[in-house]
Design a protein around this motif. Structure first.
Motif, short mmCIF file in Angstrom:
data_model
loop_
_atom_site.label_atom_id
_atom_site.label_comp_id
_atom_site.label_asym_id
_atom_site.label_seq_id
_atom_site.Cartn_x
_atom_site.Cartn_y
_atom_site.Cartn_z
N TYR A 129 0.80 -1.22 0.00
CA TYR A 129 0.00 0.00 0.00
C TYR A 129 0.84 1.28 0.00
O TYR A 129 0.32 2.37 0.21
CB TYR A 129 -0.97 -0.02 1.18
CG TYR A 129 -1.97 -1.15 1.06
CD1 TYR A 129 -2.83 -1.22 -0.03
CD2 TYR A 129 -2.04 -2.16 2.01
CE1 TYR A 129 -3.73 -2.27 -0.17
CE2 TYR A 129 -2.94 -3.22 1.88
CZ TYR A 129 -3.77 -3.26 0.79
OH TYR A 129 -4.66 -4.30 0.64
N GLY A 130 2.14 1.15 -0.24
CA GLY A 130 3.00 2.32 -0.42
C GLY A 130 3.09 3.21 0.81
O GLY A 130 3.02 4.44 0.70
N LEU A 131 3.30 2.60 1.97
CA LEU A 131 3.28 3.35 3.23
C LEU A 131 4.67 3.58 3.83
O LEU A 131 4.77 4.15 4.93
CB LEU A 131 2.40 2.63 4.26
CG LEU A 131 0.93 2.43 3.87
CD1 LEU A 131 0.23 1.54 4.89
CD2 LEU A 131 0.23 3.77 3.75
N SER A 132 5.71 3.14 3.15
CA SER A 132 7.06 3.15 3.74
C SER A 132 7.47 4.51 4.29
O SER A 132 7.97 4.62 5.41
CB SER A 132 8.09 2.69 2.70
OG SER A 132 7.83 1.36 2.30
N LYS A 133 7.24 5.57 3.50
CA LYS A 133 7.72 6.89 3.93
C LYS A 133 6.86 7.52 5.03
O LYS A 133 7.21 8.57 5.57
CB LYS A 133 7.84 7.83 2.74
CG LYS A 133 6.53 8.15 2.04
CD LYS A 133 6.80 9.07 0.86
CE LYS A 133 5.52 9.43 0.11
NZ LYS A 133 5.77 10.32 -1.04
N TYR A 134 5.73 6.87 5.36
CA TYR A 134 4.86 7.42 6.39
C TYR A 134 4.85 6.60 7.69
O TYR A 134 4.08 6.91 8.60
CB TYR A 134 3.42 7.50 5.86
CG TYR A 134 3.28 8.40 4.65
CD1 TYR A 134 3.42 9.78 4.78
CD2 TYR A 134 3.02 7.87 3.39
CE1 TYR A 134 3.30 10.61 3.68
CE2 TYR A 134 2.90 8.69 2.29
CZ TYR A 134 3.04 10.06 2.43
OH TYR A 134 2.92 10.88 1.33
N LEU A 135 5.72 5.60 7.78
CA LEU A 135 5.68 4.70 8.94
C LEU A 135 5.87 5.45 10.26
O LEU A 135 5.25 5.10 11.27
CB LEU A 135 6.75 3.62 8.81
CG LEU A 135 6.36 2.39 7.99
CD1 LEU A 135 7.53 1.41 7.93
CD2 LEU A 135 5.14 1.71 8.57
N LYS A 136 6.71 6.46 10.27
CA LYS A 136 7.01 7.19 11.51
C LYS A 136 6.11 8.41 11.69
O LYS A 136 6.26 9.17 12.65
CB LYS A 136 8.47 7.63 11.54
CG LYS A 136 9.47 6.48 11.39
CD LYS A 136 9.31 5.44 12.49
CE LYS A 136 10.35 4.32 12.31
NZ LYS A 136 10.17 3.25 13.33
N SER A 137 5.15 8.59 10.78
CA SER A 137 4.24 9.74 10.84
C SER A 137 2.99 9.40 11.64
O SER A 137 2.57 8.24 11.72
CB SER A 137 3.83 10.17 9.43
OG SER A 137 4.94 10.51 8.65
#
Length: 251
Positions: A129-137
């Motif tokens: 689901y393309g969430l890698s860059k938002y994991l820490k958000s």
């Protein structure tokens, strides 16, 4: 080819009582739901769609009736049944004090999965689901489309057999809607049974194997989109729905 019944809904009722009247939110509903199908739940506001969804997720108890899963009443062991259910609500209910990663971890740990399985499952869903860059958000900084992606990923962390989607694309941009449609198609290919509550008739027509139209807490009809278009001699499901709704108003 005969389909395997995954859920058998038997005479399900949900009544609300006050001093003046009895509100029949769901009135003696019975139907079978099959393995690996997408079932579209349609109806005007107040028809009983969300009520049925919340009963199937065990968020609320029925007034009477039963739901059979794997040959047993779900009410004899609700906690075991819940392990097979994923629920993606219309209104995002992510924990805003936690990061996206923590929200996903929480679901896996809630269901008691081994830590290595949780990490592997999260990695798969994050990539999908393309969430890698938002994991820490935190969820509060995400767009509506990404919030829905996180909701979908969270609902799938424990690898459920049944996914209940309540108006999953409301308020989303058209291209985000189409992405979620592809996600639903992929889930079907993986053998997940999807119960889709929607107001978008095009969405139901494209995605659903069968359509169940609810009206005033009762099932008005259940059929495939193709059969409905043939019987009612219409090219679009939306035209059939409008025709049925208009007939109900006139009656």
């Amino acid at each position: 080819m005969q389909k395997n019944i995954l859920l058998k809904i038997l005479n399900l009722k949900k009544y609300y009582f006050d001093k003046k009247e009895t509100i029949k939110a769901l009135d003696d509903v019975s139907l079978d739901i099959y393995e690996g199908e997408v079932l579209g739940l349609l109806g005007v506001n107040g028809a009983g769609k969300t009520t049925l969804s919340t009963l199937l997720t065990t968020l609320h108890p029925p007034t009477s009736g039963d739901v059979i899963f794997q040959g047993k009443s779900i009410y004899k062991d609700i906690n075991s049944y819940r392990r097979f259910i994923g629920y993606c609500p219309q209104t995002p209910n992510l924990i805003n004090d936690l990061t996206v990663e923590q929200n996903l971890l929480f679901d896996g740990r809630y269901f008691g999965l081994p830590e290595d399985e949780i990490q592997a499952r999260m990695k798969t869903l994050v990539e999908k689901y393309g969430l890698s860059k938002y994991l820490k958000s935190k969820p509060s900084v995400l767009s509506g489309g990404y919030n829905h992606r996180v909701l979908l990923a969270r609902s799938l962390m424990h690898n459920p057999k049944i996914l209940i989607l309540d108006e999953p694309t409301v308020g989303l941009d058209p291209h985000i809607r189409r992405q979620l449609w592809e996600n639903i198609r992929d889930l079907k290919k993986e053998g997940v049974t999807v119960i889709l509550t929607t107001h978008y008739l095009d969405e139901a027509e494209i995605l659903a194997d069968r359509i169940c139209i609810l009206d005033k807490g009762k099932i008005k009809l259940i059929d495939t989109p193709e059969n409905l278009k043939s019987v009612y001699q219409q090219s679009r499901l939306e035209d059939i729905f409008i025709k049925l709704t208009h007939e109900e108003v006139k009656g």
